[in-house]
Design a protein around this motif. Structure first.
Motif, PDB file in Angstrom:
ATOM      1  N   TYR A  40      54.046  19.394  47.894  1.00  0.00           N
ATOM      2  CA  TYR A  40      54.705  20.422  48.258  1.00  0.00           C
ATOM      3  C   TYR A  40      54.232  20.957  49.234  1.00  0.00           C
ATOM      4  N   GLU A  72      61.999  34.147  59.558  1.00  0.00           N
ATOM      5  CA  GLU A  72      62.642  33.645  58.367  1.00  0.00           C
ATOM      6  C   GLU A  72      62.503  33.503  56.791  1.00  0.00           C
ATOM      7  N   LYS A 112      60.397  28.172  52.925  1.00  0.00           N
ATOM      8  CA  LYS A 112      60.805  27.891  51.702  1.00  0.00           C
ATOM      9  C   LYS A 112      60.316  26.313  51.498  1.00  0.00           C
ATOM     10  N   LYS A 113      60.146  26.076  49.834  1.00  0.00           N
ATOM     11  CA  LYS A 113      59.559  25.218  49.409  1.00  0.00           C
ATOM     12  C   LYS A 113      60.523  23.932  49.564  1.00  0.00           C
ATOM     13  N   ARG A 114      59.270  22.814  50.828  1.00  0.00           N
ATOM     14  CA  ARG A 114      60.089  21.359  50.621  1.00  0.00           C
ATOM     15  C   ARG A 114      59.034  20.079  50.808  1.00  0.00           C
ATOM     16  N   HIS A 129      65.486  24.323  59.175  1.00  0.00           N
ATOM     17  CA  HIS A 129      64.391  25.111  58.330  1.00  0.00           C
ATOM     18  C   HIS A 129      65.316  24.666  57.156  1.00  0.00           C
ATOM     19  N   LYS A 143      63.894  17.585  50.804  1.00  0.00           N
ATOM     20  CA  LYS A 143      64.122  18.570  50.046  1.00  0.00           C
ATOM     21  C   LYS A 143      63.224  18.778  48.993  1.00  0.00           C
ATOM     22  N   GLU A 150      54.848  25.723  51.382  1.00  0.00           N
ATOM     23  CA  GLU A 150      56.052  26.178  51.514  1.00  0.00           C
ATOM     24  C   GLU A 150      56.163  26.534  53.604  1.00  0.00           C
ATOM     25  N   THR A 165      58.543  28.690  57.114  1.00  0.00           N
ATOM     26  CA  THR A 165      59.164  29.439  57.762  1.00  0.00           C
ATOM     27  C   THR A 165      59.666  28.718  58.747  1.00  0.00           C
TER      28      THR A 165
END
Length: 397
Positions: free
Chosen positions: A278, A288, A291-293, A397, A308, A280, A282
């Protein structure tokens, strides 16, 4: 007990101790010799156990797997256990190199030889294949013929695309057209998918999949990475399927590159990713929210992919990683001025078209990602890489 009997027992004791010390010294000298100084099964240095029925020196981890084969292998510590003269003589006669000449006489080029860091099922089945089933001694060619057959069929449990449920599916490898097909039902005439060997990769991922025998199969479909997650409750079944994939991939590579040697092709059969986990991220304006991906970085196709979650069937986006000469670089960055990120160990990745900013939770994660990026950036690009860089997909994004 008479005085003479007591004297006899006392006189035997020093001799027994002397034999014990002598035998332990012989074993310690043996294990330092070339061939014996690496575990016979996984290659780890300085093994301190031995199978006295097979005549091989092995590490602690592999000795535990030998214990699961009591009819074939019996192990002792070369430092802590008592060794009879006859057992020491057998170890002197045999040793790792002589044993490999017997038990690894005809290991196929495509067959995966596990190392210390590989998962348990791979190492366990390698040991079983060598000593229990004797697959590589030329006594019985059944297994070699199965791997090299035009068709190889296996029934596995596959994760559904949109849910966490694993369902039974039939997989069919074909050497005739270099494909992997899978079917929803046994009597299905039409496969659910036909996957080319061209870009197929298979790697064991037990922790990620949540099963000790979990296998991930990845391939390109319409320029996007697709993942299949499968397992079987029987270790031999899933490892045999994995090696059958490698056999089919190897045959494909031999046909595609007839002038290359086996040693050049073997690293290309199946490959581990350099780093995944994982971070994060932007968006393109860097204003923006983060988000954790789940990210995966592969050196073979020079792409950073993101999903995701770890068990997603399809990537959300990808970016090609070129060399420094082509305007690619990576550096540490600060989280100041960034919106919404919970993590603060930053990475800035520069490409000719865009700057990407990622955040890691721990300093160690940041360090490992930086090393992985730099490893890919430092690799010279091949003609195939130049073709791939024109078709990369920029992150959503």
């Amino acid at each position: 007990m008479s005085a003479s009997a007591q004297h006899s027992d006392r006189s035997k004791l020093p001799s027994s101790m002397a034999n014990l010390e002598r035998n332990n010294k012989i074993l310690l000298d043996l294990v330092r010799q070339p061939g014996n100084n690496l575990c016979a099964d996984c290659g780890v240095p300085e093994p301190d156990w031995a199978s006295y029925t097979l005549g091989v020196f092995v590490c602690l981890n592999c000795s535990g797997m030998h214990r699961n084969l009591p009819a074939v292998s019996k192990v002792k510590s070369i430092r802590l256990d008592h060794w009879d003269d006859s057992l020491v003589e057998f170890m002197q006669e045999r040793g790792n190199s002589a044993a490999k000449a017997i038990f690894e006489k005809c290991v196929p080029a495509f067959f995966y030889r596990p190392q210390q860091k590989d998962c348990v099922v791979l190492r366990d089945q390698w040991i079983r294949a060598k000593y229990e089933r004797r697959e590589f001694t030329e006594e019985d060619n059944y297994f070699l013929q199965a791997y090299n057959s035009d068709l190889f069929e296996s029934t596995l449990w596959k994760k559904g695309k949109d849910n966490k449920q694993f369902l039974k599916r039939i997989f069919l490898l074909s050497r005739k057209d270099f494909t992997l097909r899978y079917f929803i039902k046994e009597d299905s005439k039409v496969p659910k998918a036909v996957i080319s060997m061209k870009n197929l990769n298979a790697v064991f991922q037990p922790e990620k999949i949540g099963h000790a025998h979990g296998l991930q199969i990845s391939y390109l479909e319409d320029e996007r990475m697709r993942n299949l997650f499968v397992y079987h409750t029987n270790g031999q079944t899933v490892v045999s399927f994995f090696n059958a994939i490698r056999a089919t991939r190897f045959a494909y590579l031999l046909k595609k590159h007839p002038t290359l040697r086996d040693n050049d092709l073997i690293p290309q059969i199946t490959t581990l990713c350099l780093k995944e986990g994982y971070m994060e991220k932007t968006g393109p304006t860097q204003r923006e929210p983060f988000k954790k991906r789940w990210f995966t970085l592969c050196s073979m196709n020079r792409k950073l992919l993101y999903f995701k979650s770890p068990l997603d069937a399809t990537e959300l986006g990808a970016v090609f990683i070129g060399t420094e000469d082509h305007g690619y670089s990576v550096s540490e960055s600060s989280s100041r001025g960034m919106r919404g990120g919970r993590w603060h160990r930053g990475i800035t990745f520069e490409t000719p078209g865009r700057q990407f900013v990622f955040m890691c939770e721990q300093e160690q994660d940041q360090k490992e990602w930086m090393e992985a990026f730099r490893k890919v950036i430092s690799q010279p690009m091949t003609p195939e890489d130049y073709a791939n860089c024109k078709t990369h997909v920029i992150f959503k994004h």
